[in-house]
Design a protein around this motif. Structure first.
Motif, PDB file in Angstrom:
ATOM      1  N   GLU A  72       1.124  -1.467   0.142  1.00  0.00           N
ATOM      2  CA  GLU A  72       0.150   0.203  -0.367  1.00  0.00           C
ATOM      3  C   GLU A  72       1.156   1.031  -0.205  1.00  0.00           C
ATOM      4  OE1 GLU A  72      -2.137  -0.476   3.713  1.00  0.00           O
ATOM      5  OE2 GLU A  72      -2.759  -2.549   3.036  1.00  0.00           O
ATOM      6  N   GLY A  73       2.389   1.267  -0.014  1.00  0.00           N
ATOM      7  CA  GLY A  73       3.127   2.080   0.251  1.00  0.00           C
ATOM      8  C   GLY A  73       3.312   3.463  -0.909  1.00  0.00           C
ATOM      9  N   PRO A  74       2.982   2.673  -1.869  1.00  0.00           N
ATOM     10  CA  PRO A  74       3.212   4.073  -3.310  1.00  0.00           C
ATOM     11  C   PRO A  74       2.234   4.504  -3.591  1.00  0.00           C
ATOM     12  CG  PRO A  74       3.571   1.290  -3.488  1.00  0.00           C
ATOM     13  CD  PRO A  74       3.212   1.142  -2.778  1.00  0.00           C
ATOM     14  N   ASP A  75       1.089   4.344  -2.900  1.00  0.00           N
ATOM     15  CA  ASP A  75      -0.548   4.704  -3.154  1.00  0.00           C
ATOM     16  C   ASP A  75       0.012   5.961  -1.736  1.00  0.00           C
ATOM     17  OD1 ASP A  75      -0.785   4.293  -5.925  1.00  0.00           O
ATOM     18  OD2 ASP A  75      -2.614   3.475  -4.774  1.00  0.00           O
ATOM     19  N   ALA A  76      -0.043   5.364  -0.509  1.00  0.00           N
ATOM     20  CA  ALA A  76       0.469   6.514   0.555  1.00  0.00           C
ATOM     21  C   ALA A  76       1.410   7.983  -0.089  1.00  0.00           C
ATOM     22  CB  ALA A  76       0.229   5.641   1.594  1.00  0.00           C
ATOM     23  N   ILE A  77       2.552   7.155  -0.131  1.00  0.00           N
ATOM     24  CA  ILE A  77       3.542   8.488  -1.100  1.00  0.00           C
ATOM     25  C   ILE A  77       2.515   9.417  -2.042  1.00  0.00           C
ATOM     26  CG2 ILE A  77       5.676   8.786  -1.993  1.00  0.00           C
ATOM     27  CD1 ILE A  77       6.689   5.933  -1.168  1.00  0.00           C
ATOM     28  N   ARG A  78       2.123   8.583  -2.730  1.00  0.00           N
ATOM     29  CA  ARG A  78       1.608   9.420  -3.733  1.00  0.00           C
ATOM     30  C   ARG A  78       0.267  10.936  -3.280  1.00  0.00           C
ATOM     31  NH1 ARG A  78       1.605   4.406  -7.065  1.00  0.00           N
ATOM     32  NH2 ARG A  78       2.258   5.067  -9.170  1.00  0.00           N
ATOM     33  N   GLY A  79       0.257  10.271  -1.989  1.00  0.00           N
ATOM     34  CA  GLY A  79      -1.490  11.494  -1.278  1.00  0.00           C
ATOM     35  C   GLY A  79      -0.174  12.101  -1.222  1.00  0.00           C
ATOM     36  N   LEU A 130      10.737   5.708  -8.540  1.00  0.00           N
ATOM     37  CA  LEU A 130       9.670   4.370  -8.204  1.00  0.00           C
ATOM     38  C   LEU A 130       9.853   4.278  -6.801  1.00  0.00           C
ATOM     39  CD1 LEU A 130      11.219   3.557 -11.141  1.00  0.00           C
ATOM     40  CD2 LEU A 130      11.736   0.849 -10.257  1.00  0.00           C
ATOM     41  N   LEU A 131       8.681   3.539  -6.809  1.00  0.00           N
ATOM     42  CA  LEU A 131       7.527   3.750  -5.041  1.00  0.00           C
ATOM     43  C   LEU A 131       7.657   2.499  -4.493  1.00  0.00           C
ATOM     44  CD1 LEU A 131       6.031   6.156  -5.700  1.00  0.00           C
ATOM     45  CD2 LEU A 131       8.002   6.786  -5.274  1.00  0.00           C
ATOM     46  N   GLY A 132       7.994   1.952  -3.479  1.00  0.00           N
ATOM     47  CA  GLY A 132       7.605   1.025  -3.258  1.00  0.00           C
ATOM     48  C   GLY A 132       7.099   0.623  -1.742  1.00  0.00           C
ATOM     49  N   GLY A 133       6.579  -0.566  -1.235  1.00  0.00           N
ATOM     50  CA  GLY A 133       6.860  -1.800  -1.696  1.00  0.00           C
ATOM     51  C   GLY A 133       8.214  -2.207  -0.900  1.00  0.00           C
ATOM     52  N   ALA A 297      11.947   2.514  -0.537  1.00  0.00           N
ATOM     53  CA  ALA A 297      11.357   0.987  -0.334  1.00  0.00           C
ATOM     54  C   ALA A 297      10.861   1.069   1.258  1.00  0.00           C
ATOM     55  CB  ALA A 297      12.564  -0.004  -0.674  1.00  0.00           C
ATOM     56  N   GLU A 298       9.455   0.373   1.399  1.00  0.00           N
ATOM     57  CA  GLU A 298       9.413  -0.250   2.583  1.00  0.00           C
ATOM     58  C   GLU A 298       8.199   0.399   3.500  1.00  0.00           C
ATOM     59  OE1 GLU A 298       9.835  -2.891   3.460  1.00  0.00           O
ATOM     60  OE2 GLU A 298      11.751  -3.966   2.859  1.00  0.00           O
ATOM     61  N   MET A 299       7.755   1.107   2.585  1.00  0.00           N
ATOM     62  CA  MET A 299       6.819   2.656   2.896  1.00  0.00           C
ATOM     63  C   MET A 299       6.054   1.394   3.363  1.00  0.00           C
ATOM     64  SD  MET A 299       5.870   5.291   4.084  1.00  0.00           S
ATOM     65  CE  MET A 299       3.651   5.358   4.879  1.00  0.00           C
ATOM     66  N   ASN A 300       4.980   1.204   4.397  1.00  0.00           N
ATOM     67  CA  ASN A 300       4.175   1.054   5.190  1.00  0.00           C
ATOM     68  C   ASN A 300       3.545   1.701   6.064  1.00  0.00           C
ATOM     69  OD1 ASN A 300       2.817  -1.245   6.986  1.00  0.00           O
ATOM     70  ND2 ASN A 300       4.215  -2.666   6.391  1.00  0.00           N
TER      71      ASN A 300
END
Length: 325
Positions: A72-79, A130-133, A297-300
């Motif tokens: 769920e990390g990529p969309d949280a960063i985008r937000g 790139l956004l992770g993940g 990486a590893e955004m949770n």
């Protein structure tokens, strides 16, 4: 609306994620981002392009016995990124290319899809962020860069991280094996393995991992050395490494930061590094003009507090965009 394409490892971008203060003048990133898919990219003309691509996969974290939720990390960063001021010059186009996804636990398929898309972005003269993940994204990311650059160019890897991620993959691949996999690929091709870790913690890596790092000739600075107070040594070692490679790939594992700054990660610790030394080091690497691609990486989000980690990740992306403008 269903944003899932007919490719089962790819999800096209969701414009609804991008929102924030409205200026009507393109002053904020949500106002200028263009959400397109890879079929549209070939017909999208621009002199300079920055392209976001998500890796919505935490299967590697699960296999590594970590806390899942990084998918769920990529969309949280985008937000959080969409709310930030637009730092780009008018000649630069900002693209959201959607997410590579992982279905049925097939992490290897997600990594392969990621490598192909990274190579395509580079071929189309985009700068990929790139956004992770999970950090297993690093293996697919590197393969995509390598596919684009070919065998004649050396790729130096800077990993801002508490962990080496050099675990042996004899029992399978996971978020702790990507750089070991890269090292094995380099060995098979008769190439060097230029890998520099910044922020390594003794309490996050066992003795076998330090032994593997030594055998592979890995450069590293321990967390106690990676600080603003030790900036002169950091600068010297980073510049030495930069002089040895043709191109650079940066990967930032958010769990390397202290949990005071980044609680929303797969493996949080209060003993991590601070943003200040990361920003200084990033600027130095970008000034070299050798950077070809970058990931976080590893955004949770499941363990974040007040979106603090997502905001940190978004600010790091913003800093890179500002420095590249």
């Amino acid at each position: 609306m269903n944003y899932l394409t007919n490719m089962n490892t790819y999800k096209s971008p969701n414009p609804g994620i991008w929102n924030g203060r409205t200026s009507g003048q393109g002053l904020y990133l949500h106002e200028i981002v263009k959400c397109i898919d890879f079929e549209t990219l070939s017909s999208f003309a621009s002199t300079e392009r920055i392209a976001l691509l998500g890796y919505a996969c935490d299967e590697g974290v699960r296999r590594n016995q970590g806390r899942i939720g990084a998918a769920e990390g990529p969309d949280a960063i985008r937000g959080e990124l969409g709310k930030l001021p637009n730092p780009l010059n008018p000649n630069t186009t900002f693209l959201d290319m959607g997410n590579v996804i992982c279905l049925d636990g097939n992490m290897e398929a997600a990594q392969n899809a990621l490598s192909q898309k990274v190579a395509l972005l580079l071929e189309r003269k985009c700068f990929p962020i790139l956004l992770g993940g999970g950090h297993d994204m690093a293996y697919g990311h590197y393969k995509g860069i390598k596919q684009y650059l070919g065998k004649d160019k050396s790729i130096g890897i800077f990993n801002f991280d508490a962990h080496f991620d050099l675990r042996n993959n004899k029992t399978g691949n996971n978020s702790g094996t990507p750089f070991y996999q890269i090292a094995q690929d380099c060995r098979a091709e008769g190439e060097t393995f230029p890998y520099f870790c910044l922020g390594i913690r003794r309490d996050a890596n066992d003795q076998a991992l330090f032994g593997t790092a030594s055998e592979l000739g890995v450069h590293y600075l321990e967390n106690r050395e990676f600080s603003i107070g030790n900036a002169k040594q950091v600068v010297r070692k980073v510049l030495e490494f930069l002089g040895e490679v043709d191109h650079v790939y940066i990967t930032i594992d958010l769990d390397g930061f202290s949990s005071a700054y980044a609680p929303g990660v797969s493996a949080a610790s209060p003993l991590g590094f601070a943003p200040s030394i990361v920003l200084e080091t990033l600027q130095m690497i970008m000034d070299s003009r050798k950077l070809v691609s970058l990931d976080l990486a590893e955004m949770n989000p499941r363990f974040d507090r007040d979106n603090q980690t997502a905001k940190l990740a978004a600010s790091l992306v913003h800093f890179v965009m500002l420095s590249s403008a």
